[in-house]
Scaffold this motif. Structure first.
Motif, PDB file in Angstrom:
ATOM      1  N   THR A  90     -12.035   4.083  -0.463  1.00 59.88           N
ATOM      2  CA  THR A  90     -10.760   3.390  -0.698  1.00 59.88           C
ATOM      3  C   THR A  90      -9.732   3.561   0.414  1.00 59.88           C
ATOM      4  O   THR A  90      -8.646   2.957   0.328  1.00 59.88           O
ATOM      5  N   GLU A  91     -10.015   4.351   1.426  1.00 58.37           N
ATOM      6  CA  GLU A  91      -9.098   4.656   2.526  1.00 58.37           C
ATOM      7  C   GLU A  91      -7.999   5.627   2.070  1.00 58.37           C
ATOM      8  O   GLU A  91      -7.526   5.558   0.933  1.00 58.37           O
TER       9      GLU A  91
ATOM     10  N   THR B 260      -4.145   5.739  -0.633  1.00 55.45           N
ATOM     11  CA  THR B 260      -4.094   4.761  -1.723  1.00 55.45           C
ATOM     12  C   THR B 260      -3.440   5.381  -2.957  1.00 55.45           C
ATOM     13  O   THR B 260      -3.981   6.316  -3.555  1.00 55.45           O
TER      14      THR B 260
ATOM     15  N   ALA C 198      -6.741  -5.655  -6.098  1.00 55.46           N
ATOM     16  CA  ALA C 198      -6.897  -5.326  -4.683  1.00 55.46           C
ATOM     17  C   ALA C 198      -7.826  -4.142  -4.504  1.00 55.46           C
ATOM     18  O   ALA C 198      -8.723  -4.161  -3.636  1.00 55.46           O
ATOM     19  N   LEU C 199      -7.649  -3.104  -5.320  1.00 51.05           N
ATOM     20  CA  LEU C 199      -8.516  -1.923  -5.216  1.00 51.05           C
ATOM     21  C   LEU C 199      -9.940  -2.267  -5.625  1.00 51.05           C
ATOM     22  O   LEU C 199     -10.909  -1.810  -5.004  1.00 51.05           O
TER      23      LEU C 199
ATOM     24  N   THR D 122     -11.611  -3.935  -2.751  1.00 41.87           N
ATOM     25  CA  THR D 122     -11.932  -2.980  -1.696  1.00 41.87           C
ATOM     26  C   THR D 122     -13.185  -2.192  -2.031  1.00 41.87           C
ATOM     27  O   THR D 122     -14.072  -2.010  -1.188  1.00 41.87           O
TER      28      THR D 122
ATOM     29  N   ALA E 274     -16.296  -4.348  -1.687  1.00 39.99           N
ATOM     30  CA  ALA E 274     -16.651  -4.588  -0.288  1.00 39.99           C
ATOM     31  C   ALA E 274     -17.287  -3.354   0.329  1.00 39.99           C
ATOM     32  O   ALA E 274     -18.293  -3.452   1.055  1.00 39.99           O
ATOM     33  N   ARG E 275     -16.720  -2.173   0.073  1.00 43.79           N
ATOM     34  CA  ARG E 275     -17.260  -0.949   0.657  1.00 43.79           C
ATOM     35  C   ARG E 275     -18.649  -0.612   0.125  1.00 43.79           C
ATOM     36  O   ARG E 275     -19.484  -0.056   0.840  1.00 43.79           O
TER      37      ARG E 275
ATOM     38  N   ARG F  34      -0.049  -2.858   3.769  1.00 39.52           N
ATOM     39  CA  ARG F  34      -0.667  -1.746   3.060  1.00 39.52           C
ATOM     40  C   ARG F  34      -0.147  -0.407   3.563  1.00 39.52           C
ATOM     41  O   ARG F  34       0.080   0.518   2.779  1.00 39.52           O
TER      42      ARG F  34
ATOM     43  N   GLU G 105       0.862   2.173   0.738  1.00 42.53           N
ATOM     44  CA  GLU G 105      -0.072   3.250   0.405  1.00 42.53           C
ATOM     45  C   GLU G 105       0.250   4.501   1.211  1.00 42.53           C
ATOM     46  O   GLU G 105      -0.318   4.741   2.279  1.00 42.53           O
TER      47      GLU G 105
END
Length: 409
Positions: free
Chosen positions: A17-18, A21, A49-50, A53, A56-57, A107, A111
């Motif tokens: 999630t980077e 966040t 949005a999360l 993400t 995608a990851r 972001r 975040e």
């Protein structure tokens, strides 16, 4: 939940999630890292949005497998993982919880949550070196002036036992790190990539020196690339981990100004070094001073920095003043007598008394004092200046000044 499960889940969440966040940090605080990871993998992200993400990851791999490999790789690289459960966790970064979203747009401005974990390369305890630390940041395309100031500040802080924290970039960051290393002090580089992937590559030798005598720190797993948004996300850690932030040079769009704004948001000392008003590399610094006049302080060197971050009432910067001269402590009457002295030749007591607007007895007493101080001397029945350099600052001396006796130009 075991300690190993907690660590593995924190690494997996950071990759998935980077860092920073906020929704993930909130879930971890409520349910713990392992349960939060399970929730996200089951599609239970609290916002679209999360959820996007995470989806995608997951196309790039299994978070648990990637975390397991990262921990194994870290062991081979003499790199360790530090979590909030470890004694060396720098609790000051937890202050990011209260920072709040800085802006609703990008972001990196939304975040800004505390880190879930750090990867650390170097032998020092992370909390120990950050206990008494100052961030020194600024432009990559620094001027000679900026490099000089950053080196001097880095050296001076390290010489006095303070840790210098920066981002390892070219320009101001590198100068601050090198200044601290030259002083034999400790410096910390907070990176926006894996600690095993030095960026910029041109600073590889510098990073090796920092790892030997200080610390390299990152939220991203070993091998992570230095993606542009990560530098701005990283900046919140530089501001939060230190007692104060010094902005040496910054252009109008410099990311270094964002680090200072994070310090302001955290209510930490935010300091700005002034530059030439003609320099594009100081525009951002000057504008920050104007934008936050109540939250920023202008500093010109280490004494000013220590006054802001040091011990109250102890680490005070000496008052700036020029060299002391014999005439500085003269009373008004003695000063007027001295001002009435001609630059050349001899003046009688009566003329000096009249020029100074004092009576004859007062003039004699003040002339005696000036003679004792070596400023005037007796000559041919009168008095003349003895040390012209001591009176150079008076009106009427030097090119273009008014005549000391007549006041004419």
């Amino acid at each position: 939940m075991s300690r190993d499960d907690d660590r593995l889940a924190r690494v997996a969440l950071t990759w998935l999630t980077e860092p920073g966040t906020r929704s993930v940090h909130g879930l971890v605080g409520r349910w713990g890292p392992a349960a939060t990871l399970d929730l996200l993998l089951d599609g239970g992200a609290p916002d679209d949005a999360l959820r996007a993400t995470v989806t995608a990851r997951l196309g790039a791999g299994d978070p648990r497998a990637i975390a397991t490999e990262a921990l194994a790789r870290a062991d081979r690289l003499a790199t360790r993982l530090v979590t909030p459960h470890d004694p060396e966790w720098p609790v000051r970064v937890d202050g990011l919880t209260g920072l709040g979203p800085v802006a609703p747009g990008r972001r990196v401005d939304r975040e800004t949550a505390p880190p879930l974990c750090f990867w650390v390369r170097g032998s020092w305890s992370l909390t120990e070196v950050l206990e008494q630390s100052v961030a020194v940041v600024g432009a990559r395309a620094a001027t000679g002036y900026g490099v000089h100031v950053a080196t001097d500040v880095g050296y001076g802080l390290a010489e006095r036992g303070w840790t210098v924290v920066s981002g390892g970039a070219f320009g101001i960051d590198a100068a601050a790190h090198r200044g601290a290393l030259t002083a034999g002090g400790v410096t910390v580089a907070v990176l926006a990539c894996g600690v095993d992937r030095p960026y910029p590559v041109g600073n590889t030798a510098l990073f090796d020196r920092i790892a030997e005598s200080g610390l390299l720190v990152s939220e991203w797993i070993p091998g992570s690339a230095p993606l542009r948004p990560r530098f701005l996300i990283r900046n919140r850690v530089i501001a939060a981990a230190t007692l104060g932030t010094v902005l040496v040079e910054a252009s109008a769009r410099s990311g270094a100004t964002q680090t200072l704004r994070r310090a302001i948001g955290l209510r930490r000392p935010a300091m700005v070094v002034p530059g030439p008003v003609t320099s594009a590399m100081s525009v951002g610094a000057h504008e920050t001073l104007r934008e936050y006049p109540e939250s920023t302080r202008l500093v010109t060197g280490v004494p000013h920095v220590l006054e802001e971050v040091g011990r109250i009432g102890v680490d005070l910067a000496p008052q700036a003043r020029g060299p002391e001269r014999p005439r500085d402590d003269l009373d008004d009457e003695a000063a007027m007598i001295l001002e009435s002295m001609p630059r050349r030749g001899v003046a009688g007591v009566e003329a000096l008394a009249a020029g100074a607007g004092v009576d004859l007895r007062t003039a004699l007493r003040k002339l005696s004092l000036l003679e004792q101080l070596g400023l005037v001397g007796r000559h041919d029945g009168g008095y003349r200046l003895v040390v012209a350099s001591d009176t150079a600052g008076r009106s009427g001396s030097g090119s273009g000044g008014a005549d000391a006796t007549t006041g004419r130009r």
